[in-house]
Structures are given as C-alpha cells and as structure tokens.
Write an enzyme that holds these catalytic residues in place. Sequence first.
Site, PDB file in Angstrom:
ATOM      1  N   ASP A 193       4.920   0.267  -0.616  1.00 56.31           N
ATOM      2  CA  ASP A 193       6.081   0.073  -1.721  1.00 56.31           C
ATOM      3  C   ASP A 193       7.621  -0.208  -1.636  1.00 56.31           C
ATOM      4  OD1 ASP A 193       6.549   0.752  -4.563  1.00 56.31           O
ATOM      5  OD2 ASP A 193       7.293   2.784  -4.226  1.00 56.31           O
ATOM      6  N   ASP A 195      10.946   0.355  -4.370  1.00 60.76           N
ATOM      7  CA  ASP A 195      11.729   1.547  -4.322  1.00 60.76           C
ATOM      8  C   ASP A 195      11.189   2.688  -3.946  1.00 60.76           C
ATOM      9  OD1 ASP A 195      12.094  -0.806  -5.987  1.00 60.76           O
ATOM     10  OD2 ASP A 195      12.682   0.142  -8.114  1.00 60.76           O
TER      11      ASP A 195
END
Length: 408
Positions: A193, A195
């Site tokens: 991922d 963020d």
Amino acid sequence: MSASQTSSSDVPADVPTLLVKIFGKDRPGITAGLFDTLAAYSVDVVDIEQVVTRGRMVLCALVTEPPPGLEGDLRATVHSWAESMKMQAEIISGLGDNRPRGLGRSLVTVLGHPLTAEATAAIAARITKTGGNIDRIFRLAKYPVTAVEFAVSGVETEPLRTALVTDAARLGIDVAVVAAGLYRRAQRLVVMDVDSTLIQDEVIELFAAHAGCEDKVAEVTAAAMRGELDFEQSLHARVALLEGLDASVVDKVRSEVRLTPGARTLIRTLKRLGYQVGVVSGGFTQVTDDLKERLGLDFAHANTLEIVDGRLTGKVTGEIVDRAGKARLLRRFAAEAGVPLSQTVAIGDGANDLDMLNAAGLGVAFNAKPVVREAAHAAVNFPFLDTVLYLLGVTREEVEAADTLEIS
C-alpha cells in the site's frame, strides 16, 4: 551470533559416535585445527555446528568412533590440542546421529525494541506448548530493532502462527511465522500500500490542505480506514471536495510526500536481491506514477484524479482501486511477474488492504489498525519499513552487502 551446520548421510542408530565439543575464545584456525587432529584417527564427520557470540566460540563435531583401541588416545590428543589453543574440550560417547527433526517445519521471526528476556521466554514456552521443538536460534539484526529467527519443527505452521501471534501484542513484540523450505530464497513479488505504508502521508489529505478542506477529508478517511464506510463512496465524497483546484497543485503535493523511514532501503535491497516490487493505492496515479519512477518500482496502480482545462473536476476516472481491487491487482502483478501467489508478500495498514493481505503468501500489517493486525499473517509495529526484510529472512549484514551490488 553466527552459526553454520552441515550433515553427512544417515548413520545407523546403533553405530557408536563421539560428540566433540570445543569452547573458548574464538581465533583463526580453531576449526581447521580440530579436524586436523581428528583426521589422524580415521573418523567420519556426521554433523558439525559452530556458534560465535561476543568472541566466544562453541564448536561441536559429531564423528564416528575411531578404530578399536584408539578412542583413549583420541580423547587425550584432543584435550591436549585444546589446551594448547587455550580452549576447553568435552567428549561424550553415544550412538547414532542426532534425533530426527519432527514433521512440520517453520521459521519464527521475532522483532523487539528491545527484545526482553521475558518476551523470549514466553515465545520459547509457547512453542513448546504447541508441541514444537526449537532446533536453532539465529540473530538476523541488532538494529534498528533486534530480530531473531527460531527454526522450529514438530508442529504445523498455521497452529504455531495462531498461538504465537496471540501472545505478541501482549509481550510488546512482533512475530511472523512462515513455513520453512526452499521458497524462502526464491524470487518473490512484494506489493505494498502507499498511504501510511510506503509514505507517511495520506495523499488526499495533502490535496485537501491546498483546498482548505483538510479536516473534512481527514474525518472521512479515518472512518474509511477503520472499515466503517464503503471505500468507493468515501472516495467520491472526498474527491468531490477538491473540485476546482488548479492542476499545478499536483507538483506541490509530490514535493510534500514523505517516504516512511526505511522505505528506500527496503526497495533498494529487494531489487538488488532480484525481487520485483510494486504498489497499489486507493490514492492517485498523479503521485504513484512519480513514486514508481523515483524508486524504480516494477508495478504501480491507483485511482486517477480527473483534470479538465487545468483544474481538478472533483471526480476520478477509470476503475476504482478499492479493497477488492487491491487483491485483484496483486494477482495480476503476480501473473505478469511469473511469481506464484504463494510467493507474494503484501504490506498494508488499513481495512482497505485486508483482501490483499489475505490473498498474499505473506500478509504484513505495518503499523496497522487493530482489525488489520488481527487478520494479517504478521505485524510490524515499528516505524521502520525495512524491518519487513527480516520477516523474509534477510539479515542486516545482507542488507548492507546488497548496497554494494549493482541493480541489473
């Protein structure tokens, strides 16, 4: 601590053997000297193990019994040689090889900062209670965290993982349990991922700060990451608040993005070891494409902010990258990379990453929400992204050695 071991062919259980133990201050020539001494007695080597800790060596050699009438002379000669080297020797008679390792073999990686004696005792006791046996313990790293690896046999990986992960949070440590085998060193795909994982920021909040609606967007983001809101609905609601922003803000946001400590080291090391690395994000291609280029990533996919006449429209274009979408992209990246799904590693922090973490061969929750930590295969709760390398069996020395290699 460093250790090495080798084994010869099986020795019948009724064949007499000798366990020769040498211990004392480490210095060059000890191992060669011992086996030069033993060579005069025509013994065969059954097993060897050597450990060095803070300059103190323990060297064990399991050998066959010498020809009749020579054992006493062998013992005296080994003790005399050890004394000349300012070492101590112990020789124990027995039969056959070491006890065979039980079925079910796993590698348990424990991360602590610090790693306390209490936590180590609890992990060892839990392994024993599950029916496992600790065959070896090896230190992977001493900074930025202490990382040690337990080789365990006699219990299947899944029940061992369940038992140990339950204890980890209470003990203030991180634990990862994977099946042992050749795959540990095979080429793998790592997908993470973006963020709050690869970077320290939530990209939409950086955009929102320029639009003057940061508080509203942050509130919706937090609810979505906790799994309380449908991601797609929350994405559209947040992006709508950005309507009218000048497209020049994209460059400003790119310059504001802060990589997570250890991110460059993680990616650089993985690439130099031959791994493929990608990112999937519920954020925006306007940032992930830049990260892909800057970091040399193999794959990147995210949502795309629509820009018309130099301004953000408050909409996204194309297929939404949501929770299910991240898992689909992991599978797609794996197929394109030619890597079995079982050889993939996924790293994430939010509820939106859960499907991806569960689909991967190893799902790692990185400084994640409680619901994510509980569902992932492993969790890392330290602020350094490169600690994930230790879960893959990469030592700190290998990280440093990889820095001397050229990326092909």
